[in-house]
Enzyme design. Structure first.
Site, mmCIF file in Angstrom:
data_model
loop_
_atom_site.group_PDB
_atom_site.id
_atom_site.type_symbol
_atom_site.label_atom_id
_atom_site.label_comp_id
_atom_site.label_asym_id
_atom_site.label_seq_id
_atom_site.Cartn_x
_atom_site.Cartn_y
_atom_site.Cartn_z
ATOM 1 N N GLU A 91 50.959 49.949 28.826
ATOM 2 C CA GLU A 91 51.598 50.769 27.810
ATOM 3 C C GLU A 91 52.663 49.981 27.046
ATOM 4 O OE1 GLU A 91 50.674 51.863 30.702
ATOM 5 O OE2 GLU A 91 49.484 53.648 30.237
ATOM 6 N N HIS A 143 50.722 63.440 36.258
ATOM 7 C CA HIS A 143 50.022 63.642 35.001
ATOM 8 C C HIS A 143 50.405 64.954 34.324
ATOM 9 C CE1 HIS A 143 47.533 61.054 37.507
ATOM 10 N NE2 HIS A 143 47.008 60.546 36.406
#
Lengths: 480, 329
Positions: free
Chosen positions: B59, B128
């Site tokens: 990321e 998540h």
């Protein structure tokens, strides 16, 4: 002429206490000479002078605390002599008022012997630090009577304290602090504070607007809190909308004077807080020459018995009422985010009450009343206001308010609008002032009229026109 | 035209790729796989690997590359799979994207759009499922938007791309299958203003993102109890449009904040503070908050449902607020 000012002895210094003058008027000084001792928050500091010359006048007495930049003494050019014998330096205030120096003596350097020798202050024969000298003054110890024990014959703090045994003992321990109040348990904390009913902010605002006393309302919210619905269900002290200009005086029989005053203060506070919070005020002012009005009034009053004479205020009120009719944008209410003009002029008149507080009841249809009727209405209203016998309608519906502080001697009143009104007129004292007109200056009676108005409704132009209208009206008093 | 939230987002992406050759999409699995939530399904085939780029699993690297591309004149759309993963790129987002305009003395805009999924309710467990958009709403230099309707899903992307500064787009994972009518000509939407999704008079429910459908359902149920709830959808979390929600509370006198984020130091705290600052004298009750239980979100459905505010919770909180205290409900 030179100036010797309180210096800034560090970026964080805001003020200093003059501990000692090392010079007297008439003394010649040279740049760099120490002329004074100043106590700052941190320590006593000897202050040098930045120019050469002759000390003129000492303007600040020893013991005074003054801001940085304050003129401490004047400095004449070198060689000058004082025209008059030097005045004694300003007397020090009573010892009790002299702030104790904060610095511990050990931290304070003793002044150099030379400086002390040159100093013309009392006790110049002793070597003594300013702080110790100061201490001696505070304790009432004559330094001449103190045997010095310090190095080089210096009088120390201990010497002074010894000389004043009854004060030298360590200060008595402060009285034991009252035992801290026990932490309120959550249950207690949640209970309403005595004298102040639990209520939501909206309910409070509604109550203030409707003249409802929250103490009289039964709360239906959590823990008995008064919520908006309780207030709207309660009988209002004033007529319904629009909201009253000021709280209606509470029923006098039911409450003590102090209660009433306190609650009135609270209500005024709420109203004025709201005004300053919500209303974007703008202000305009105008000096109005009252020569014609005063002359007319004098002539009219000359023919009347004392009891029927008109006050100058009546002319001002009438003019304000007529101007309000002429400029309807200043006469009405700000309600629900918009302006609602009133179709009549109910002129609120601010009346101060004996014992404090203020109400602003209305003279109904003031623009249509003759001066005699207006005078009678004013007299009646003020009398009843002070007796606590106003009618709710008078409280509820002023459309514009006048405050006249002329009898208090002020020149100009910067008024705070009473919501939901949108304007407030202020008149100061009618006084003779120099007035220039037609190239000539002469004494004329003049009043300063001001207008505080709600900028959401009008702009300065409209406000200015309001005041010039008053001006014009007052120049034709016979037509009022 | 009946579409899903997912399709509305895909239409927005396609539209942007067609409109402006400087626009490209990159992220993990956005290309051949079609996006891990299938938002970019088919775009790789349509626009090719130059415009829809798969990135390595880093990321920090691909968000940083996006910032570089934006500085270099392109209009990158970077997809970070979930807001939890975006923390790996937080250095790039906070220390570079958000600050470069300021630190360059106004010379360097970063016209970057970062899309990410947020929120729970899909049994994806703690790593998540969190709602961390409030963390980004904390950062000056960023704009954080949260589409909660099909119109906003379709329209916010292009408006965000028009912004010369970084915009973070928070897509609630639970909304992807939301289905409804969307006008064929639906296009860019305002991202400066909050929206009043339902008018009401008794209380204002302030919410955003994945909570909006639940709040709307609750408002419907409340209407049956003669409680009229006004629903404000924040849409943009930074900068907050306080004028809209404070104005609404000024009319209704009561405020309930429904936030899927945690209660402490979160969006709901900020909104409650602003309501108090702006409408204190119009409040008839303390501002109430309904938030997710302060736990890492559990995996089992019954526990996850218990942690996240549900329609019944909103109804109960609103009822208590209007009727004065939970005891009266």
């Amino acid at each position: 002429m030179g100036e010797f000012r309180m210096p800034s002895l560090g970026a964080d210094m805001e003020s200093g206490t003059l501990l000692e003058w090392r010079v007297q008027p008439g003394d010649a000084v040279h740049k760099g000479d120490i002329v004074a001792v100043v106590d700052t928050d941190k320590s006593a500091i000897e202050v040098e002078i930045f120019e050469s010359g002759v000390i003129g006048e000492l303007l600040v007495p020893v013991g005074d605390k003054v801001p940085v930049g304050t003129l401490l003494a004047t400095v004449l050019p070198p060689g000058a002599t004082l025209a008059t014998p030097p005045a004694a330096p300003p007397a020090a205030p009573a010892p009790a008022e002299v702030p104790a120096p904060r610095a511990a003596p050990a931290e304070v350097p003793a002044p150099p012997a030379a400086a002390v020798a040159r100093a013309a202050a009392p006790h110049a024969s002793h070597l003594v630090s300013p702080v110790v000298r100061h201490l001696a003054e505070r304790l009432g110890v004559d330094l001449d009577s103190v045997a010095p024990t310090g190095a080089g014959g210096r009088i120390t703090r201990a010497d002074v304290e010894r000389a004043a045994p009854e004060v030298a003992a360590p200060p008595p321990a402060p009285a034991p602090a009252p035992a801290p109040a026990p932490e309120p348990s959550p249950a207690v904390a949640a209970a309403p504070a005595p004298g102040r009913p639990r209520s939501s902010p909206y309910a409070r605002r509604l109550a203030a607007e409707r003249g409802v006393d929250l103490a009289d309302v039964a709360g239906s919210g959590p823990d008995g809190a008064v919520v908006a619905g309780d207030v709207t269900a309660a009988p209002s002290a004033a007529a319904p909308a629009p909201a009253p200009a000021a709280p209606a005086p509470a029923a006098p029989a039911a409450r003590t004077g102090a209660d009433r005053q306190a609650s009135m203060r609270r209500a005024i506070a709420a109203s004025m807080e709201r005004s300053k919070r919500e209303i974007p005020h703008y202000y305009v002012g105008l000096d109005i020459e009252l020569g014609a009005a005063t002359a007319w009034l004098d002539a009219a009053n000359a023919e009347r018995p004392v009891a029927e004479r008109l006050l100058p205020a009546v002319l001002l009120l009438k003019a304000a009422a007529l101007a309000a009719r002429a400029l309807p944008e200043l006469n009405g209410f700000w309600v629900d985010g918009g302006f609602r003009p009133a179709d009549h002029v109910h002129l609120g008149v601010a009346v101060s009450l004996r014992g404090g507080g203020l109400v602003a009841p209305a003279i109904h249809d003031a623009d249509t009343l003759g001066l005699d009727e207006l005078m009678a209405a004013l007299r009646d209203l003020v009398g009843r206001a002070r007796a606590g016998r106003l009618r709710s309608s008078e409280m509820a519906d002023p459309t514009i308010t006048v405050t006249n502080l002329g009898d208090q001697g002020v020149t100009t009143v910067y008024a705070v609008i009473t919501p939901p009104q949108v304007a407030m007129v202020g008149f100061g004292r009618v006084a003779e002032r120099p007035w220039a007109e037609g190239g000539m200056v002469g004494p004329r009676p003049v009043v300063t009229a001001t207008l505080a108005a709600d900028h959401r409704v009008t702009d300065g132009l409209r406000g200015a026109r309001f005041l010039t209208t008053i001006d014009k009206l007052l120049h034709a008093p016979e037509d009022l | 035209m009946t579409v899903t939230y997912r399709e509305a987002l895909r239409d927005a992406l396609r539209d942007a790729l067609v409109r402006d050759p400087r626009v490209f999409l990159m992220g993990e699995d956005v290309g051949r796989y079609g996006g891990c939530f299938a938002v970019s399904m088919g775009l790789y085939e349509e626009f090719g690997p130059e415009r829809v780029r798969d990135t390595p699993l880093s990321e920090s690297a691909f968000v940083g590359a996006g910032i570089g591309a934006a500085l270099g004149g392109l209009r990158p759309i970077v997809e970070v799979m979930t807001v939890n993963f975006s923390l790996l790129a937080l250095d790039q987002i906070l220390n570079n994207a958000a600050t470069l305009l300021h630190m360059s003395g106004g010379q360097l805009n970063v016209p970057l759009v970062i899309r990410m999924t947020t929120g729970g309710g899909r049994q994806l467990a703690a790593q998540h499922s969190h709602s961390l958009e409030g963390w980004y709403a904390h950062i000056p230099g960023l704009r954080a938007v949260a589409p909660a309707t099909l119109e906003d899903a379709r329209g916010m992307l292009w408006t965000a791309l028009e912004d010369p500064d970084p915009v973070l787009l928070f897509e609630h994972g639970g909304l992807y299958n939301l289905e409804g009518e969307l006008a064929p000509d639906a296009g860019p939407v305002d991202i400066d203003r909050a929206a009043v999704r339902r008018a009401g008079t008794d209380l204002t429910v302030i919410t955003y993102g994945g909570m909006l459908p639940k709040v709307m359902a609750a408002a419907e149920q409340l209407a049956g109890e003669r409680i009229s709830a006004e629903v404000v959808d924040l849409r943009t979390l930074r900068p907050l449009d306080d004028a809209t929600f404070v104005g609404s509370v000024t009319r209704t006198h009561r405020a309930l904040v429904v936030d899927e984020g945690w209660r402490s130091v979160g969006m709901s705290a900020e909104i409650a503070a602003r309501v108090t600052e702006g409408a204190f004298y119009d409040l008839d009750a303390p501002v109430e908050r309904l938030c997710t239980t302060e736990v890492p979100l559990p995996h089992p459905k019954h526990l996850e449902d218990a942690a996240i505010p549900q329609v019944d919770d909103v109804v109960a909180a609103a009822r208590a607020l209007v009727q004065g205290g939970p005891g009266d409900g």
